[in-house]
Design an enzyme around this catalytic site. Sequence first.
Site, PDB file in Angstrom:
ATOM      1  N   VAL A  33      -9.953   1.035  12.643  1.00  0.00           N
ATOM      2  CA  VAL A  33     -10.197   1.128  13.890  1.00  0.00           C
ATOM      3  C   VAL A  33     -11.705   1.797  14.112  1.00  0.00           C
ATOM      4  O   VAL A  33     -12.252   1.454  15.031  1.00  0.00           O
ATOM      5  CB  VAL A  33      -9.062   1.991  14.266  1.00  0.00           C
ATOM      6  CG1 VAL A  33      -9.202   3.382  13.966  1.00  0.00           C
ATOM      7  CG2 VAL A  33      -9.200   1.727  16.012  1.00  0.00           C
ATOM      8  N   ARG A  69       3.634   4.695  15.042  1.00  0.00           N
ATOM      9  CA  ARG A  69       3.273   4.976  16.212  1.00  0.00           C
ATOM     10  C   ARG A  69       2.537   6.300  16.447  1.00  0.00           C
ATOM     11  O   ARG A  69       1.830   6.644  17.279  1.00  0.00           O
ATOM     12  CB  ARG A  69       4.825   5.252  16.629  1.00  0.00           C
ATOM     13  CG  ARG A  69       5.773   4.349  17.164  1.00  0.00           C
ATOM     14  CD  ARG A  69       5.001   3.574  18.364  1.00  0.00           C
ATOM     15  NE  ARG A  69       4.634   4.375  19.587  1.00  0.00           N
ATOM     16  CZ  ARG A  69       3.748   4.229  20.314  1.00  0.00           C
ATOM     17  NH1 ARG A  69       3.304   2.884  20.272  1.00  0.00           N
ATOM     18  NH2 ARG A  69       3.317   4.828  21.606  1.00  0.00           N
ATOM     19  N   TYR A  82       0.886  -1.297  -0.009  1.00  0.00           N
ATOM     20  CA  TYR A  82       0.049   0.068   0.056  1.00  0.00           C
ATOM     21  C   TYR A  82       0.904   1.075   0.079  1.00  0.00           C
ATOM     22  O   TYR A  82       0.707   2.321  -0.718  1.00  0.00           O
ATOM     23  CB  TYR A  82      -0.857   0.057   1.318  1.00  0.00           C
ATOM     24  CG  TYR A  82      -1.909   1.062   1.278  1.00  0.00           C
ATOM     25  CD1 TYR A  82      -2.983   1.311   0.559  1.00  0.00           C
ATOM     26  CD2 TYR A  82      -1.733   2.146   2.011  1.00  0.00           C
ATOM     27  CE1 TYR A  82      -3.955   2.336   0.556  1.00  0.00           C
ATOM     28  CE2 TYR A  82      -2.703   3.214   2.347  1.00  0.00           C
ATOM     29  CZ  TYR A  82      -3.674   3.134   1.353  1.00  0.00           C
ATOM     30  OH  TYR A  82      -4.760   4.180   1.556  1.00  0.00           O
TER      31      TYR A  82
HETATM   32  P1  NAD Z   1     -12.722   1.849   0.350  1.00  0.00           P
HETATM   33  O1  NAD Z   1     -11.976   0.625   0.284  1.00  0.00           O
HETATM   34  O2  NAD Z   1     -14.101   1.770   0.922  1.00  0.00           O
HETATM   35  O3  NAD Z   1     -12.947   2.249  -1.284  1.00  0.00           O
HETATM   36  C1  NAD Z   1     -12.086   1.839  -2.331  1.00  0.00           C
HETATM   37  C2  NAD Z   1     -12.626   1.539  -3.605  1.00  0.00           C
HETATM   38  O4  NAD Z   1     -11.737   1.347  -4.643  1.00  0.00           O
HETATM   39  C3  NAD Z   1     -13.604   0.511  -3.249  1.00  0.00           C
HETATM   40  O5  NAD Z   1     -15.054   0.642  -4.028  1.00  0.00           O
HETATM   41  C4  NAD Z   1     -13.364  -0.677  -4.215  1.00  0.00           C
HETATM   42  O6  NAD Z   1     -14.142  -1.516  -4.664  1.00  0.00           O
HETATM   43  C5  NAD Z   1     -12.600   0.091  -5.244  1.00  0.00           C
HETATM   44  N1  NAD Z   1     -11.290  -0.690  -6.026  1.00  0.00           N
HETATM   45  C6  NAD Z   1     -10.206  -1.277  -5.273  1.00  0.00           C
HETATM   46  N2  NAD Z   1      -9.407  -1.762  -6.130  1.00  0.00           N
HETATM   47  C7  NAD Z   1     -10.116  -1.558  -7.346  1.00  0.00           C
HETATM   48  C8  NAD Z   1      -9.591  -1.686  -8.685  1.00  0.00           C
HETATM   49  N3  NAD Z   1      -8.379  -2.384  -8.801  1.00  0.00           N
HETATM   50  N4  NAD Z   1     -10.179  -1.601  -9.672  1.00  0.00           N
HETATM   51  C9  NAD Z   1     -11.371  -0.787  -9.483  1.00  0.00           C
HETATM   52  N5  NAD Z   1     -11.893  -0.450  -8.441  1.00  0.00           N
HETATM   53  C10 NAD Z   1     -11.104  -0.693  -7.116  1.00  0.00           C
HETATM   54  O7  NAD Z   1     -11.624   2.821   0.956  1.00  0.00           O
HETATM   55  P2  NAD Z   1     -11.925   4.315   1.062  1.00  0.00           P
HETATM   56  O8  NAD Z   1     -11.569   4.707   2.346  1.00  0.00           O
HETATM   57  O9  NAD Z   1     -13.180   5.038   0.320  1.00  0.00           O
HETATM   58  O10 NAD Z   1     -10.629   4.970   0.371  1.00  0.00           O
HETATM   59  C11 NAD Z   1     -10.572   5.663  -1.052  1.00  0.00           C
HETATM   60  C12 NAD Z   1      -9.314   6.206  -1.439  1.00  0.00           C
HETATM   61  O11 NAD Z   1      -9.083   6.883  -0.511  1.00  0.00           O
HETATM   62  C13 NAD Z   1      -8.446   4.889  -1.558  1.00  0.00           C
HETATM   63  O12 NAD Z   1      -7.631   5.247  -2.648  1.00  0.00           O
HETATM   64  C14 NAD Z   1      -7.524   5.063  -0.439  1.00  0.00           C
HETATM   65  O13 NAD Z   1      -6.238   4.706  -0.460  1.00  0.00           O
HETATM   66  C15 NAD Z   1      -7.513   6.533  -0.005  1.00  0.00           C
HETATM   67  N6  NAD Z   1      -7.457   6.855   1.263  1.00  0.00           N
HETATM   68  C16 NAD Z   1      -8.251   6.911   2.136  1.00  0.00           C
HETATM   69  C17 NAD Z   1      -8.126   6.780   3.661  1.00  0.00           C
HETATM   70  C18 NAD Z   1      -9.052   6.888   4.914  1.00  0.00           C
HETATM   71  O14 NAD Z   1      -8.866   6.935   5.801  1.00  0.00           O
HETATM   72  N7  NAD Z   1     -10.399   6.425   4.391  1.00  0.00           N
HETATM   73  C19 NAD Z   1      -7.132   7.452   4.152  1.00  0.00           C
HETATM   74  C20 NAD Z   1      -5.712   7.638   3.178  1.00  0.00           C
HETATM   75  C21 NAD Z   1      -6.209   7.304   1.777  1.00  0.00           C
HETATM   76  N1  UDP Z   2      -6.605  -0.751  15.663  1.00  0.00           N
HETATM   77  C1  UDP Z   2      -7.026  -1.259  16.811  1.00  0.00           C
HETATM   78  N2  UDP Z   2      -7.997  -1.953  16.996  1.00  0.00           N
HETATM   79  C2  UDP Z   2      -8.678  -2.455  15.717  1.00  0.00           C
HETATM   80  C3  UDP Z   2      -8.235  -1.866  14.360  1.00  0.00           C
HETATM   81  C4  UDP Z   2      -7.217  -1.026  14.581  1.00  0.00           C
HETATM   82  O1  UDP Z   2      -6.329  -0.881  18.037  1.00  0.00           O
HETATM   83  O2  UDP Z   2      -9.595  -3.133  15.970  1.00  0.00           O
HETATM   84  C5  UDP Z   2      -5.384   0.208  15.666  1.00  0.00           C
HETATM   85  C6  UDP Z   2      -4.258  -0.040  14.584  1.00  0.00           C
HETATM   86  O3  UDP Z   2      -3.301  -1.016  15.114  1.00  0.00           O
HETATM   87  C7  UDP Z   2      -3.896   1.328  14.315  1.00  0.00           C
HETATM   88  C8  UDP Z   2      -4.848   2.422  14.423  1.00  0.00           C
HETATM   89  O4  UDP Z   2      -5.926   1.456  15.425  1.00  0.00           O
HETATM   90  O5  UDP Z   2      -2.553   1.741  15.256  1.00  0.00           O
HETATM   91  C9  UDP Z   2      -5.497   2.865  13.241  1.00  0.00           C
HETATM   92  O6  UDP Z   2      -5.879   1.475  12.317  1.00  0.00           O
HETATM   93  P1  UDP Z   2      -6.593   1.608  10.856  1.00  0.00           P
HETATM   94  O7  UDP Z   2      -6.557   0.076  10.451  1.00  0.00           O
HETATM   95  O8  UDP Z   2      -7.794   2.224  11.018  1.00  0.00           O
HETATM   96  O9  UDP Z   2      -5.583   2.480   9.868  1.00  0.00           O
HETATM   97  P2  UDP Z   2      -4.070   2.939   9.810  1.00  0.00           P
HETATM   98  O10 UDP Z   2      -3.978   4.284  10.189  1.00  0.00           O
HETATM   99  O11 UDP Z   2      -3.202   2.009  10.661  1.00  0.00           O
HETATM  100  O12 UDP Z   2      -3.905   2.595   8.297  1.00  0.00           O
END
Ligand code: NAD
Ligand code: UDP
Length: 319
Positions: A193, A281, A151
Amino acid sequence: MPRLYDSRKRILVTGGAGFIGSHLIDRLLGQGHEVLCADNLFTGTRRNIDHLHAEPRFEFMRHDVTFPLYVEVDEIYNLACPASPVHYQHDPVQTTKTSVHGAINVLGLAKRLKAKVLQASTSEVYGDPAIHPQVESYWGNVNPIGPRSCYDEGKRCAETLFFDYHRQHGLEIKVMRIFNTYGPRMHPADGRVVSNFIVQALRGEDITIYGDGSQTRSFCFVDDLVEGMLRLMATGPDVTGPVNIGNPGEFTMLELAEHVIRLTGSASKIVHRPLPQDDPRQRQPDVSLAKSLLDWEPTINLESGLKRTINYFRDIVTV
Ligand code: NAD
Ligand code: UDP
Ligand code: UDP
């Protein structure tokens, strides 16, 4: 004054059936645009876009972004990628392909169409950060060979591709570094989380804290995040990012668990589970660039965002 027809854009959202993507699509349709959602439904669900079924300006296409896509649009938001560690580690090779081949395909598409393209990057590009809070100029501390690397490095390589297409081909790019975002439409089995704690609390199950719970995260409510995304896309060609978008309010996982227990009125107990390898962390965005560039800052604090998210899960989680 331009007619609505002239100002209406055709916008592609990859990953639009996911958590963030579905909220973004609601906003874009609300602005009068046409939206094409391309998603392979790996982690997204039809349920997130079911309410758009009868909307003539919305179109869903089942498509995997690792394959080429030939469509005609004016703007592209590239969100396709599993975001939960549980999901992106399920098939790590596919995760890297999604970020890297997916980026190449959307950039090739944007190049042919001369379309603006926004990349949903992540705070994970900073890895386990040695600089706190994280500023965009920080290059990060990422393990290239660990379980999170598919990732983290996939997203870093996607950023590289965006900037190389910008420099080499003059593409108009927007790179947004998203920090932990939460809200309605997270999948109850998503594994992140906030959704884990809320689902566990509502079911009266143990709340699973990984490690001692002293690690921190900063949680942004999805409406704030989408507003930042729209504002970044609306900037002129000189603005490429990367721009951090997140809520600087920083909490330990123990504090988060206590908030969730209090707000749900749950009798759940906290239990500890092993800390996953390479778990960062600490994490907190420095959002001064977003403030100055986009006049953006988060407006929804953790308490009110959690209440709205808990209400959503109350309706869908069976006890
Ligand atoms: P999510 O898993 O709910 O959404 C991701 C979507 O992408 C899903 O609908 C999935 O089916 C689709 N997908 C995955 N692989 C694919 C592929 N090969 N082709 C077409 N579609 C595909 O996650 P989200 O939280 O909505 O995240 C959306 C974007 O934001 C992602 O790129 C993620 O990396 C980024 N992002 C999210 C967070 C967060 O905290 N939610 C943080 C940082 C970055
Ligand atoms: N985490 C936790 N319990 C859970 C799921 C996640 O304590 O059931 C912790 C995880 O180890 C991390 C933080 O919560 O330290 C955020 O995790 P998440 O998977 O939401 O996102 P990340 O920021 O690690 O991508
Ligand atoms: N591509 C696509 N749709 C388009 C144009 C390109 O999916 O409308 C894909 C195609 O797979 C191509 C990739 O984007 O391989 C990169 O395109 P680019 O023009 O940068 O490179 P090339 O075609 O020379 O490989």
